[in-house]
Design an enzyme around this catalytic site. Structure first.
Site, PDB file in Angstrom:
ATOM      1  N   GLU A  20       4.792  -1.370   6.527  1.00  0.00           N
ATOM      2  CA  GLU A  20       4.278  -0.147   5.919  1.00  0.00           C
ATOM      3  C   GLU A  20       3.550   0.678   6.975  1.00  0.00           C
ATOM      4  O   GLU A  20       2.358   0.443   7.238  1.00  0.00           O
ATOM      5  CB  GLU A  20       3.298  -0.481   4.783  1.00  0.00           C
ATOM      6  CG  GLU A  20       3.913  -1.296   3.660  1.00  0.00           C
ATOM      7  CD  GLU A  20       3.162  -1.101   2.336  1.00  0.00           C
ATOM      8  OE1 GLU A  20       3.822  -0.779   1.354  1.00  0.00           O
ATOM      9  OE2 GLU A  20       1.928  -1.239   2.308  1.00  0.00           O
TER      10      GLU A  20
ATOM     11  N   GLU B 259      -4.733  -0.706   3.255  1.00  0.00           N
ATOM     12  CA  GLU B 259      -5.956  -0.207   2.611  1.00  0.00           C
ATOM     13  C   GLU B 259      -7.058  -1.269   2.641  1.00  0.00           C
ATOM     14  O   GLU B 259      -8.243  -0.952   2.759  1.00  0.00           O
ATOM     15  CB  GLU B 259      -5.637   0.253   1.177  1.00  0.00           C
ATOM     16  CG  GLU B 259      -4.850   1.567   1.204  1.00  0.00           C
ATOM     17  CD  GLU B 259      -3.870   1.781   0.070  1.00  0.00           C
ATOM     18  OE1 GLU B 259      -3.976   1.093  -0.964  1.00  0.00           O
ATOM     19  OE2 GLU B 259      -2.987   2.641   0.218  1.00  0.00           O
TER      20      GLU B 259
ATOM     21  N   GLY C  38       1.451   7.027   0.845  1.00  0.00           N
ATOM     22  CA  GLY C  38       0.816   8.009  -0.036  1.00  0.00           C
ATOM     23  C   GLY C  38       0.801   9.414   0.526  1.00  0.00           C
ATOM     24  O   GLY C  38       0.102  10.280   0.013  1.00  0.00           O
TER      25      GLY C  38
ATOM     26  N   GLY D 255       4.341   2.133  -3.846  1.00  0.00           N
ATOM     27  CA  GLY D 255       3.040   2.513  -4.393  1.00  0.00           C
ATOM     28  C   GLY D 255       3.205   3.528  -5.511  1.00  0.00           C
ATOM     29  O   GLY D 255       3.563   3.192  -6.637  1.00  0.00           O
ATOM     30  N   GLY D 256       2.975   4.771  -5.204  1.00  0.00           N
ATOM     31  CA  GLY D 256       2.957   5.844  -6.202  1.00  0.00           C
ATOM     32  C   GLY D 256       4.142   5.839  -7.149  1.00  0.00           C
ATOM     33  O   GLY D 256       3.975   5.994  -8.372  1.00  0.00           O
TER      34      GLY D 256
ATOM     35  N   SER E 116       5.853   5.881   0.858  1.00  0.00           N
ATOM     36  CA  SER E 116       6.490   7.052   0.244  1.00  0.00           C
ATOM     37  C   SER E 116       7.963   6.839  -0.114  1.00  0.00           C
ATOM     38  O   SER E 116       8.779   7.758   0.008  1.00  0.00           O
ATOM     39  CB  SER E 116       6.317   8.290   1.129  1.00  0.00           C
ATOM     40  OG  SER E 116       4.944   8.604   1.284  1.00  0.00           O
TER      41      SER E 116
ATOM     42  N   ASN F 272       3.325  -1.927  -6.144  1.00  0.00           N
ATOM     43  CA  ASN F 272       1.899  -2.134  -5.911  1.00  0.00           C
ATOM     44  C   ASN F 272       1.164  -1.011  -6.632  1.00  0.00           C
ATOM     45  O   ASN F 272       1.159   0.122  -6.176  1.00  0.00           O
ATOM     46  CB  ASN F 272       1.620  -2.091  -4.399  1.00  0.00           C
ATOM     47  CG  ASN F 272       0.131  -2.124  -4.080  1.00  0.00           C
ATOM     48  OD1 ASN F 272      -0.694  -2.350  -4.956  1.00  0.00           O
ATOM     49  ND2 ASN F 272      -0.207  -1.884  -2.818  1.00  0.00           N
ATOM     50  N   TRP F 273       0.569  -1.346  -7.757  1.00  0.00           N
ATOM     51  CA  TRP F 273      -0.074  -0.312  -8.579  1.00  0.00           C
ATOM     52  C   TRP F 273      -1.397   0.162  -8.016  1.00  0.00           C
ATOM     53  O   TRP F 273      -1.969   1.130  -8.509  1.00  0.00           O
ATOM     54  CB  TRP F 273      -0.268  -0.839 -10.013  1.00  0.00           C
ATOM     55  CG  TRP F 273       0.992  -1.064 -10.774  1.00  0.00           C
ATOM     56  CD1 TRP F 273       2.266  -0.787 -10.357  1.00  0.00           C
ATOM     57  CD2 TRP F 273       1.117  -1.597 -12.105  1.00  0.00           C
ATOM     58  NE1 TRP F 273       3.182  -1.111 -11.334  1.00  0.00           N
ATOM     59  CE2 TRP F 273       2.490  -1.615 -12.416  1.00  0.00           C
ATOM     60  CE3 TRP F 273       0.204  -2.066 -13.034  1.00  0.00           C
ATOM     61  CZ2 TRP F 273       2.972  -2.085 -13.640  1.00  0.00           C
ATOM     62  CZ3 TRP F 273       0.681  -2.534 -14.260  1.00  0.00           C
ATOM     63  CH2 TRP F 273       2.046  -2.536 -14.556  1.00  0.00           C
ATOM     64  N   LYS F 274      -1.931  -0.557  -7.054  1.00  0.00           N
ATOM     65  CA  LYS F 274      -3.242  -0.216  -6.475  1.00  0.00           C
ATOM     66  C   LYS F 274      -4.280  -0.089  -7.606  1.00  0.00           C
ATOM     67  O   LYS F 274      -4.190  -0.815  -8.596  1.00  0.00           O
ATOM     68  CB  LYS F 274      -3.132   1.036  -5.604  1.00  0.00           C
ATOM     69  CG  LYS F 274      -1.994   0.893  -4.565  1.00  0.00           C
ATOM     70  CD  LYS F 274      -1.949   1.963  -3.526  1.00  0.00           C
ATOM     71  CE  LYS F 274      -0.804   1.714  -2.569  1.00  0.00           C
ATOM     72  NZ  LYS F 274      -0.736   2.678  -1.483  1.00  0.00           N
TER      73      LYS F 274
ATOM     74  N   HIS G  90      -2.805  -5.639   3.094  1.00  0.00           N
ATOM     75  CA  HIS G  90      -2.418  -4.244   2.893  1.00  0.00           C
ATOM     76  C   HIS G  90      -3.288  -3.355   3.777  1.00  0.00           C
ATOM     77  O   HIS G  90      -4.471  -3.641   3.988  1.00  0.00           O
ATOM     78  CB  HIS G  90      -2.576  -3.850   1.417  1.00  0.00           C
ATOM     79  CG  HIS G  90      -1.934  -2.526   1.126  1.00  0.00           C
ATOM     80  ND1 HIS G  90      -2.550  -1.338   1.424  1.00  0.00           N
ATOM     81  CD2 HIS G  90      -0.715  -2.219   0.610  1.00  0.00           C
ATOM     82  CE1 HIS G  90      -1.736  -0.343   1.082  1.00  0.00           C
ATOM     83  NE2 HIS G  90      -0.619  -0.843   0.586  1.00  0.00           N
TER      84      HIS G  90
HETATM   85  P1  13P Z   1       3.259   4.800  -1.495  1.00  0.00           P
HETATM   86  O1  13P Z   1       4.608   4.353  -1.998  1.00  0.00           O
HETATM   87  O2  13P Z   1       2.436   5.485  -2.542  1.00  0.00           O
HETATM   88  O3  13P Z   1       3.371   5.573  -0.230  1.00  0.00           O
HETATM   89  O4  13P Z   1       2.437   3.482  -1.139  1.00  0.00           O
HETATM   90  C1  13P Z   1       3.056   2.487  -0.395  1.00  0.00           C
HETATM   91  C2  13P Z   1       2.197   1.299  -0.414  1.00  0.00           C
HETATM   92  O5  13P Z   1       1.108   1.290   0.108  1.00  0.00           O
HETATM   93  C3  13P Z   1       2.683   0.108  -1.118  1.00  0.00           C
HETATM   94  O6  13P Z   1       1.923  -0.997  -0.855  1.00  0.00           O
END
Ligand code: 13P
Length: 248
Positions: A167, A97, A173, A233-234, A212, A9-11, A95
């Site tokens: 999650e 967010e 993050g 994510g990251g 993470s 997930n590149w956000k 998600h």
């Molecule tokens: P991180 O891997 O950056 O913690 O993010 C997880 C995430 O929200 C994937 O959707």
């Protein structure tokens, strides 16, 4: 055996240049990835470009959100049929967010799940508790409530058409990963809750862990019985890091 899946997930990250490098890097390393499906979810505007770059690879493509509407006067929205039209296979829905920053409620997420499923795309349904909810012993209640919204709208069998991503919000993050045991406990709860309604669906549904995940902790997380891969994510923004997770 359930097929495992690692999805990136590149956000809100990337540019034409950086995405070109990233996708090429992932595609070049795919020969080392065995037995797991891999997908990436770029920001909407880059999806067609990424799709081009993925030609000839086995990497799947997804979006990070979708509207529950089919078409019409909904300025700024993107529908599931559009995502299907441009070649997506997956859509992330609910998600944390979207829930926290844009006020998405459980019933909104459920409608997005339904809209995605209706087009034959695979919804990746995100669930997970806030730190405060965990500390109050409410983790299972929160996750159950989030799942129940989808089950109420679509029925339990609909979960077999999607993927669930657990999650924990406090792990996203933050560099604070849930321990394999903490994650497994919630994954087992989710599968058990579904099994109480339909054992077959529970057995089939992929439950990813997100929060993470990195090359160093992925293997021990993915080794747990009820963890069928990850939503990343990251670490999905660097080809080497993402590939290290995909090969874990
Ligand atoms: P991180 O891997 O950056 O913690 O993010 C997880 C995430 O929200 C994937 O959707």
């Amino acid at each position: 055996m359930r097929q495992t899946l690692v999805a990136g997930n590149w956000k809100l990250n990337g540019s034409k240049d950086s995405i070109q490098t990233l996708v090429k890097g992932i595609a070049d390393g795919m020969s080392a990835v065995n037995g797991t499906a891999v997908a990436i979810c770029p920001p909407y505007v880059y999806i067609p470009m990424v799709q081009n770059l993925l030609t000839g690879t086995t990497i799947g493509l997804g979006a990070q959100d979708v509207t529950d509407q089919e078409s019409g006067a909904y300025t700024g929205e993107v529908s599931a049929s559009m995502l299907k039209d441009i070649g997506c296979q997956y859509v992330i829905v609910g998600h944390s967010e979207r829930r926290a920053l844009y006020g998405e409620r459980d019933e909104d997420t459920a409608k997005k799940y339904a809209a995605t499923r209706k087009e034959g795309l695979i919804p990746i349904l995100c669930v997970g508790e806030l730190l405060e909810e965990r500390e109050n012993g409410d983790t299972e209640n929160v996750v159950a409530r989030q799942l129940d919204a989808v089950i109420a709208l679509e029925g339990v069998a609909a979960l077999a058409d999607g993927v669930i991503a657990y999650e924990p919000v406090w792990a996203i993050g933050t560099g604070k990963t849930a321990t394999p045991d903490q994650a497994q406990e919630v994954h087992a709860f989710i599968r058990g809750k579904i099994a109480a309604l339909d054992a077959d669906v529970a057995d089939k549904v992929q439950i990813l862990y997100g929060g993470s995940v990195n090359g160093g902790n992925a293997a021990e997380l993915f080794a747990m019985d009820d963890i069928d891969g990850g939503l990343i994510g990251g670490a999905s923004l660097k080809a080497d890091d993402f590939l290290a997770i995909c090969t874990a």
